[in-house]
Design an enzyme around this catalytic site. Structure first.
Site, PDB file in Angstrom:
ATOM      1  N   GLU A   1       0.964  -1.026  -0.034  1.00 12.11           N
ATOM      2  CA  GLU A   1       0.075  -0.070  -0.123  1.00 12.11           C
ATOM      3  C   GLU A   1       0.873   1.325   0.129  1.00 12.11           C
ATOM      4  O   GLU A   1       0.649   2.152  -0.697  1.00 12.11           O
ATOM      5  CB  GLU A   1      -1.030  -0.076   1.198  1.00 12.11           C
TER       6      GLU A   1
ATOM      7  N   ARG B   1       0.454   3.780  -3.247  1.00 12.62           N
ATOM      8  CA  ARG B   1      -0.243   4.971  -3.005  1.00 12.62           C
ATOM      9  C   ARG B   1       0.901   6.249  -2.808  1.00 12.62           C
ATOM     10  O   ARG B   1       0.834   7.080  -3.415  1.00 12.62           O
ATOM     11  CB  ARG B   1      -1.089   4.959  -1.872  1.00 12.62           C
TER      12      ARG B   1
ATOM     13  N   ASP C   1      -4.478 -10.133  -8.287  1.00  6.35           N
ATOM     14  CA  ASP C   1      -4.676  -9.168  -9.315  1.00  6.35           C
ATOM     15  C   ASP C   1      -3.531  -8.340 -10.039  1.00  6.35           C
ATOM     16  O   ASP C   1      -3.140  -8.441 -11.135  1.00  6.35           O
ATOM     17  CB  ASP C   1      -5.933  -8.286  -8.970  1.00  6.35           C
TER      18      ASP C   1
ATOM     19  N   GLU D   1     -12.255  -0.442 -10.328  1.00  3.29           N
ATOM     20  CA  GLU D   1     -11.774  -1.207 -11.272  1.00  3.29           C
ATOM     21  C   GLU D   1     -12.848  -1.365 -12.522  1.00  3.29           C
ATOM     22  O   GLU D   1     -12.451  -1.623 -13.826  1.00  3.29           O
ATOM     23  CB  GLU D   1     -11.761  -2.813 -10.797  1.00  3.29           C
TER      24      GLU D   1
ATOM     25  N   THR E   1      -0.958   0.731 -10.286  1.00  2.00           N
ATOM     26  CA  THR E   1      -2.354  -0.107 -10.026  1.00  2.00           C
ATOM     27  C   THR E   1      -3.032   1.090  -9.149  1.00  2.00           C
ATOM     28  O   THR E   1      -4.306   0.729  -8.725  1.00  2.00           O
ATOM     29  CB  THR E   1      -1.882  -1.356  -9.217  1.00  2.00           C
TER      30      THR E   1
END
Ligand code: DMJ
Length: 653
Positions: free
Chosen positions: A279, A283, A412, A543, A629
């Site tokens: 994360e 981010r 994913d 998504e 992502t």
């Protein structure tokens, strides 16, 4: 120590009848017993050293440094030896997985079909993306401290000292202006109006965050306060860092300037908390990198390089596969308590490549690229069941821990980063390309299904048994298959475009109420609907809209803009509250119930993808930019002049 042992033994013997007070006065047989005892004790002490945690100083004094160093997968032989050794560990690990591991209260149980194998049963709990976000970071048995360990690559000598990256030269390497001729403004009035609406939503979300949660990680729009959570360690301002590029490309310049000033003055990287490596990477590292590449503000570069260096100790494992959680202050890392047998998660350690390559670019230090290339090589060489990549891997043995495969949560973005690594390398990273197309072939052979109603979906795989569900997270795959369509076998181009369109269509079908559930099923008569109450929430995820955006760029079929607009209207109707946007608990309920959370990815991804959907293609053109992502745009490295030894953008495009 030995002296005191000797004194103690003397005292014992002194108490025995017929034994003199001095050790010198011991009889031969007594001396023999004493020596035997002593040598046993010494052996025991040294033996115990091997069982001490890596962090114990004493161990590092006695053991050679290399014993706790990551294995860099160099040659096939290295890997084979390493994997052979790992196989033994695996038996032990399997034993552990069969016991119930630590789990967060938010983890959801999966009800299973009786035919599921024992191995799959070990996967008693899985997490969706949202559960991950609030997980308690309970430690697994595999904790290791890296506090005092040096990052072992020789290249570390050059860590973050060379700031020779030339931003102006980089800008000249781009094929097109990043913001297009007119910031991607459409000449079509309706499209322009729709884009303005999305911009207004961003401003509304941002203004409320600023009013009620400034400096916290997310806004709680119902209670009008901030949320910190436990995903980012002590880092704060996730919504600010995640919003920088969105504000910038939307031309919300005052807001961007506020965000920039906060990063400069208040983003404290000297935190001591326990953070998710994944994360923080997608981010914070992604957000700061994009902000730098878009604006050229040196401060963003300084910050991101400082942060990048703090992530490196997570890779100090026997395989170099990082653990999921890291204390940014001490460098100690460990695996998620809920991950079986101290395993690392495919979607986490497999979603570092884009950002780390750029950290090498900016720092002129190859260590970041080396770290992710090592992960890549291990994954490339390890045996894969039916060519599939399971979601859990041991960072100790380098072996799979379970055979659960998913294109949604836990798997994913690993697949996404394979094709994007290839695209970001200006289509020169053949290894990434080959791995991507082989993985896709295995996915098509094993996971892609057609429902009785004719919907194409990607099921999940549990050791050979299919679970006929698709998560909202898996809906990114429409876009992924689409952007990779051009680069596989030429005869498969149309096939990939069709597959991408079909998956996107299925995900749109799941949005029956214009917003879709967290997971939807295709069994028991269900056709892309959530059959369980616990799957019906929507947390402002991007998504499905992400796939609309890519499919629009690839096909210019107007239906994707129409579908995007449906989502805008639904967000306005169901998720907009007085002080921001909130997720909802049940997409099928007549009366809406809000979850009181404005996720940072709503600002970073959902609204950005909507804005791009209603913009011309020259806003962040895909020839020059690849989105990480978390939807942070990173530049394509033109002509790939990158080598493990050097920078790229030094005028070589
Ligand atoms: C984002 O943080 C990223 O897209 C990540 O890859 C998984 N999902 C969330 C949003 O749903």
């Amino acid at each position: 120590v030995l002296l005191s042992i000797r004194t103690t033994i003397s005292m014992v013997f002194r108490k025995l009848p017929g034994v003199s007070a001095s050790g010198m006065g011991l009889r031969l047989s007594q001396k023999f017993v004493f020596l035997l005892f002593l040598s046993g004790l010494v052996t025991l002490c040294f033996g115990a050293l091997f069982f001490l945690p890596d962090s114990v100083r004493l161990k590092r004094i006695f053991l050679s440094k290399t014993e706790s160093q990551p294995v860099t997968v160099g040659s096939d032989n290295d890997l084979r030896d390493h994997l052979k050794k790992g196989a033994k560990d695996m038996e032990h690990l399997r034993g552990i997985t069969s016991a119930k591991g630590e789990t967060s209260t938010k983890l959801k149980s999966l009800s299973r079909k009786p035919s599921i194998t024992n191995e799959a049963k070990a996967d008693e709990k899985v997490v969706g993306g949202e559960a991950l976000e609030d997980l308690t970071m309970s430690r697994s048995k595999t904790e290791s401290s890296s506090k005092d360990e040096k990052v072992t690559s020789s290249s570390n000598q050059r860590a973050n000292t060379d700031t020779s990256f030339d931003y102006n030269k980089f800008k000249k390497c781009l094929l097109k202006p990043p913001l297009g001729i007119e910031h991607g403004k459409s000449s079509h009035p309706q499209t322009l109006h729709r884009r303005d609406k999305v911009k207004e939503m961003m401003k509304f979300a941002w203004d409320n965050y600023k009013s009620f949660a400034w400096g916290k990680n997310e806004l709680r729009p119902l209670t009008k306060n901030g949320h910190i959570g436990n995903m980012f360690g002590g880092l704060r301002g996730a919504s600010i860092v995640d919003s920088l590029d969105t504000l910038y490309i939307m031309g919300l310049i005052d807001e961007y300037n506020d965000a920039k000033e906060w990063v400069e003055t208040s983003l404290d990287l000297n935190s001591n908390g326990e953070a998710s490596l994944f994360e923080v990477n997608i981010r914070y590292v992604g957000g700061l990198l994009s902000a730098y590449y878009l604006t050229g503000e040196e401060m963003f570069k300084r910050k991101v390089l400082e942060l990048g260096e703090k992530l490196l100790p997570a890779f100090n494992t026997p395989t170099g596969i990082p653990r999921g959680v890291i204390n940014l202050g001490s460098g100690t890392s460990w695996s998620w308590g809920w991950a079986s047998a101290g395993s690392s998660i495919l979607a986490e350690f497999g979603t570092l490549h884009l950002e780390f390559v750029h950290l090498s670019e900016l720092s002129n230090n190859p260590i970041y690229t080396e770290k992710v290339m090592n992960i890549r090589r291990l994954l490339n060489k390890i045996e894969k069941p039916h060519g599939l990549y399971p979601n859990f891997l041991s960072p100790v043995s380098g072996n799979w821990v379970q055979h659960h495969v998913s294109i949604g949560g836990l798997g994913d973005s690993f697949y996404e980063y394979l094709i994007k690594s290839y695209l970001m390398s200006d289509k020169t990273d053949e290894e990434a390309k080959n791995m991507y197309y082989s993985a896709l072939e295995a996915i098509e052979a094993n996971l892609v299904q057609k429902s009785p109603g004719g919907l194409t979906y990607m099921a999940e795989w549990r050791g050979g048994i299919l679970d006929h569900k698709m998560g909202h997270l898996a809906c990114f795959s429409g876009g992924m298959v689409g952007i990779g369509a051009d680069d596989g076998a030429p005869e498969k181009r149309q096939h990939f475009l069709d597959l991408a369109a079909e998956i996107t269509h299925t995900c749109h079908e799941s949005y029956t109420t214009k917003l879709g559930p967290e997971a939807f099923r295709f069994d028991g008569g269900a056709e892309a609907t959530a059959t369980r109450l616990s799957d019906r929430y929507y947390i402002l995820r991007p998504e499905v809209i992400e796939s609309y955006m890519y499919m629009w760029r690839l096909t210019h079929d107007p239906k994707y803009r129409e579908w995007g607009w449906e989502a805008v209207e639904a967000l306005e109707q169901h998720c907009r509250v007085e002080a921001g946007f909130s997720g909802i608990r049940d997409v099928y309920a007549q009366t809406v119930s809000h979850d009181n959370m404005q996720q940072s990815f709503f600002l970073s991804e959902t609204l950005k993808y909507l804005y791009l959907l209603f913009s011309d293609d020259d806003l962040l053109p895909l020839e020059d930019w690849v989105f990480n992502t978390e939807a942070h745009p990173l530049p394509v490295i033109q002509n790939n002049t990158t080598t493990l030894a050097g920078p790229l953008f030094l005028g070589l495009c």
